[in-house]
Design an enzyme around this catalytic site. Sequence first.
Site, PDB file in Angstrom:
ATOM      1  N   ARG A  27       0.898  -1.239  -0.110  1.00 40.64           N
ATOM      2  CA  ARG A  27       0.084  -0.104  -0.158  1.00 40.64           C
ATOM      3  C   ARG A  27       1.006   1.243   0.067  1.00 40.64           C
ATOM      4  O   ARG A  27       0.309   2.381  -0.068  1.00 40.64           O
ATOM      5  CB  ARG A  27      -0.847   0.071   1.326  1.00 40.64           C
ATOM      6  N   GLY A  99      -5.618   7.850   3.711  1.00 39.35           N
ATOM      7  CA  GLY A  99      -6.576   8.818   2.815  1.00 39.35           C
ATOM      8  C   GLY A  99      -6.071  10.100   3.045  1.00 39.35           C
ATOM      9  O   GLY A  99      -4.789  10.350   3.037  1.00 39.35           O
ATOM     10  N   GLU A 487       6.707   2.283 -15.579  1.00 39.55           N
ATOM     11  CA  GLU A 487       6.440   1.961 -13.934  1.00 39.55           C
ATOM     12  C   GLU A 487       7.784   1.420 -13.196  1.00 39.55           C
ATOM     13  O   GLU A 487       7.902   1.707 -12.111  1.00 39.55           O
ATOM     14  CB  GLU A 487       5.567   0.728 -13.725  1.00 39.55           C
ATOM     15  N   LYS A 603       0.518  -0.167  -4.681  1.00 44.81           N
ATOM     16  CA  LYS A 603      -0.368  -1.245  -5.292  1.00 44.81           C
ATOM     17  C   LYS A 603      -1.899  -1.126  -5.166  1.00 44.81           C
ATOM     18  O   LYS A 603      -2.595  -1.344  -5.868  1.00 44.81           O
ATOM     19  CB  LYS A 603      -0.124  -2.526  -4.958  1.00 44.81           C
TER      20      LYS A 603
HETATM   21  C1  G6P Z   1      -2.463   1.273  -8.772  1.00 49.23           C
HETATM   22  C2  G6P Z   1      -1.515   0.018  -9.222  1.00 49.23           C
HETATM   23  C3  G6P Z   1      -1.761  -0.542 -10.753  1.00 49.23           C
HETATM   24  C4  G6P Z   1      -3.284  -0.874 -10.741  1.00 49.23           C
HETATM   25  C5  G6P Z   1      -4.074   0.190 -10.328  1.00 49.23           C
HETATM   26  C6  G6P Z   1      -5.528  -0.257 -10.145  1.00 49.23           C
HETATM   27  O1  G6P Z   1      -1.843   2.266  -9.792  1.00 49.23           O
HETATM   28  O2  G6P Z   1       0.018   0.444  -9.268  1.00 49.23           O
HETATM   29  O3  G6P Z   1      -1.021  -1.703 -10.898  1.00 49.23           O
HETATM   30  O4  G6P Z   1      -3.353  -1.295 -12.132  1.00 49.23           O
HETATM   31  O5  G6P Z   1      -3.704   0.733  -9.104  1.00 49.23           O
HETATM   32  O6  G6P Z   1      -5.529  -1.115  -9.106  1.00 49.23           O
HETATM   33  P1  G6P Z   1      -6.816  -2.013  -8.905  1.00 49.23           P
HETATM   34  O7  G6P Z   1      -6.262  -2.780  -7.628  1.00 49.23           O
HETATM   35  O8  G6P Z   1      -8.071  -1.276  -8.825  1.00 49.23           O
HETATM   36  O9  G6P Z   1      -6.708  -3.167 -10.151  1.00 49.23           O
END
Ligand code: G6P
Length: 608
Positions: A27, A99, A487, A603
């Site tokens: 996170r 948040g 990335e 993530k």
């Molecule tokens: C972040 C992560 C990405 C991911 C995106 C959406 O930016 O680094 O890898 O695609 O969030 O996340 P989710 O959990 O909604 O797929």
Amino acid sequence: MCGIVGIIGREPVAVRLVEALKRLEYRGYDSAGIATLASGRLERRRAEGKLRNLAARLETEPLAGVVGIGHTRWATHGRPTENNAHPHASRRLAVVHNGIIENFRELREELTAKGHVFATETDTEVVAHLVTDEMDGGLAAEAAVAAALPRLKGAFALAFIFQGENDLLIGARQGAPLAVGYGEGEMFLGSDALALAPFTDSITYLEDGDWAVLTRDGVSFRNAAGETVSRARQRSQASAFLIDKGNHRHFMAKEIHEQPEVVGRTLAHYLDMSNGCVRLPFELPFDASKMTRVTLAACGTAYYAGLIGKYWIERYARIPVEIDVASEYRYREAPLDSSGVMIVVSQSGETADTLACLRYAKQQGQKVLSVVNVATSTIARESDAAALTLAGPEIGVASTKAFTCQLSVLACLAIAIGRARGVLTPERERELVSDLIAVPGLMAEATKREPQIEQVAAALSKASDVLYLGRGTSFPLALEGALKLKEISYIHAEGYAAGELKHGPIALIDEEMPVIVIAPYDSVYEKTVSNMQEVAARGGRIILIADRRAANEAAIDFQAVVAMPDMAPDFAPIVYAVPAQMLAYHTAVAMGKDVDQPRNLAKSVTVE
Ligand code: G6P
């Protein structure tokens, strides 16, 4: 984002707080910190950078105490310094926050005028001062939190401990996830069940607006109106084992190689292989034959999966699909009517913008189907039906196996909707299902190109800009390939629709510019060849990802060809994702970058 944890126990908690934080590092990892109550006194240890820095500090400066909170940060307000690291504290309490407090400026001014002195650049510090102010006014800890919470605007999950209060831990949730865990004579708080898995599998998820008062013997829940409410307790499936890298150097490498298996597992969940048809493991929450439109919303890699899903749903179900990134969609005031449905795609199931789209669609009377990897997530729980991707926990920040599992599920959904609408004949469905069944084997074959991809990556690592091109479903994959590269290698990369090249990006082409073309042998292949000719004519260095047939027919002098197995082209993006991911991975490794925890990223993104 950020991860938060709290323990009210009988044994010292510092080591366990760090253990839980390790499981929350996905996170954010800009800084980390813990606070405990040692003999009734609040003490903190904080460190800039990854969690290992905090762990090292705790070795030399240990913290006693059986009550504590911890935090791993993804910076929003204030640089990622030690001073800005959580927990934030006053003489009365310590708090951790995930948040954004949107009205922090206003609150800070008000509190400064009252004599509070702020020591950090964060929004969170206002929470510490606001509750302290209420306590200075004579309120006890619990009443002070109750008075402060309604004044906070934005999205947050919070955990508090209080000076002198050895049997009290308070958590609050508004728009960011928070779970309570039950132990034997001890209680826990955490951003998710994964963080608490080493301690307990008995979990309650707070609902939005809830706050929870924990003592060693239990918990009581209040809703936003301050009423005592009961919340269901459930068994978490999260594994207590810290997921390891196996024989791989990085989680990302392990996750790339796991794809044939997890895509196979996901497809097996959605396909009736012996009858050659799709069999969804849940009821569609809408009547597919009557719906008029699909709206897709997602972020990042999940958005690119959705973009490919759009091509499939339009092709196989003949229904118009609108798609947007969730952060735009949620504020567009897009008209939705009840004959349409929304599909949201998310690995974590906690992405704030995606969740906001889900709620918007529900408010407008639409049914929402989520394609989601975490079954207990907020998005999975709030949608009318959750189509699970069985990718297992994804640890690498750059999403890989979740993406190909999302594609697999979207392909099955497109076919199921197409059948329900009478668009796909049983024969066509059988053909498509047989193509899908072949996908895991083809992915395994694609992983064998790794030695060659490593060589291509060595050259790519010298580039400062890279273009990715594709047509049809290879266009979103070009976007995803470029995203993967930026990335983790920090090389500037852009994906374009191959046909769009001549409308601007072609100006960038010279002998220095690697152009990666993703071109399975599909119905638009010949058009892509013309676009490659345009690049070659300008001296561009083309790296082609295609099967041998396609490479030979193009008759272009490629810098490299990553030869893919021959396949029916419909589901090529699932297979072609493998070399695109490997190319980014090996480029980043060649450059010595931190592949699993790239700078500035996290993530799970629970802030707007
Ligand atoms: C972040 C992560 C990405 C991911 C995106 C959406 O930016 O680094 O890898 O695609 O969030 O996340 P989710 O959990 O909604 O797929």
